[in-house]
Design an enzyme around this catalytic site. Sequence first.
Site, PDB file in Angstrom:
ATOM      1  N   GLU A  46       0.761  -1.239  -0.002  1.00 34.92           N
ATOM      2  CA  GLU A  46       0.053   0.142   0.241  1.00 34.92           C
ATOM      3  C   GLU A  46       0.829   1.153   0.146  1.00 34.92           C
ATOM      4  O   GLU A  46       0.461   2.049  -0.624  1.00 34.92           O
ATOM      5  CB  GLU A  46      -0.793  -0.081   1.254  1.00 34.92           C
ATOM      6  N   GLU A  53      -4.759  -9.872   3.085  1.00 33.55           N
ATOM      7  CA  GLU A  53      -5.842  -9.758   4.208  1.00 33.55           C
ATOM      8  C   GLU A  53      -7.010 -10.500   4.153  1.00 33.55           C
ATOM      9  O   GLU A  53      -7.426 -10.728   5.627  1.00 33.55           O
ATOM     10  CB  GLU A  53      -6.327  -8.138   4.249  1.00 33.55           C
TER      11      GLU A  53
END
Length: 267
Positions: free
Chosen positions: A121, A141
């Site tokens: 990210e 995730e």
Amino acid sequence: MDQEIIERALEVDHDGFSVSVDVERERADIVLERPPLNVISMPQREQLRAVFEALDAHEGVRVIVLRAVGEHFSSGGNIRGFLEASAEHVSKLADNVAAPERCSKPVIAVNHGYCFGVGFELSLACDFRVVGESCRYALPEQNLGQIPGSGGSARLQKMIGIARTKHMVMRSKRISGATALDWGIAVECVPDAELETATDALVDELRRFSPLAQRTAKRLINDGENSPLSVAIEMEGHCYARLRTSDDFREGVEAFGEKRKANFRGS
């Protein structure tokens, strides 16, 4: 921001990373230093944001490089830290990770090995990604019963489209550096041994342009990404008109006519 305040912000002990500034090369390096996996802690995210803001205001820095030591760029965040953090703290995660995007200067992410979760990210929030052949990108995730929480799926979808983003997010699939180049995530994919050389070349390339034109282009492109085409074209026209009055534009035109290298000063 006062230059003394900037220097103090860069000289403090940082959690899991270091900062170096080479004024002669107009370059700053933010280096993740918690090998072998360079796990990114909760406090580290806030410190990274503060450092990006300080470097953005640093008069001697033209280009910022985000890189890491060891076998991997980053395996992601400290998982237990999510359970221990308050809801208010977690709500700031995306804002901290967006610091490279908000920075007015060009930011290069240099990725190798694992680049997972928040490591990915952070890299997606940078302007350019130079990757080694060992690089593996992932947003894993779903394996924890979660989704990316710092802009990962949103930025990725803008870059590679909905189908490929679902492939990476909903299936937690890893992709190679070569695939990242093919999909448009990375701008270069080179053998790991050539990462430093490729990064140096990109830094020097960016330094030769007008810093004023670079700042304008970055802001325009970022804002245009979320604007209708007609609005983006209108913004581009205004930015173009404003740059026409700059000293750098005059210098660029004169240098072109005189067949010499332009000496841009950022004004």
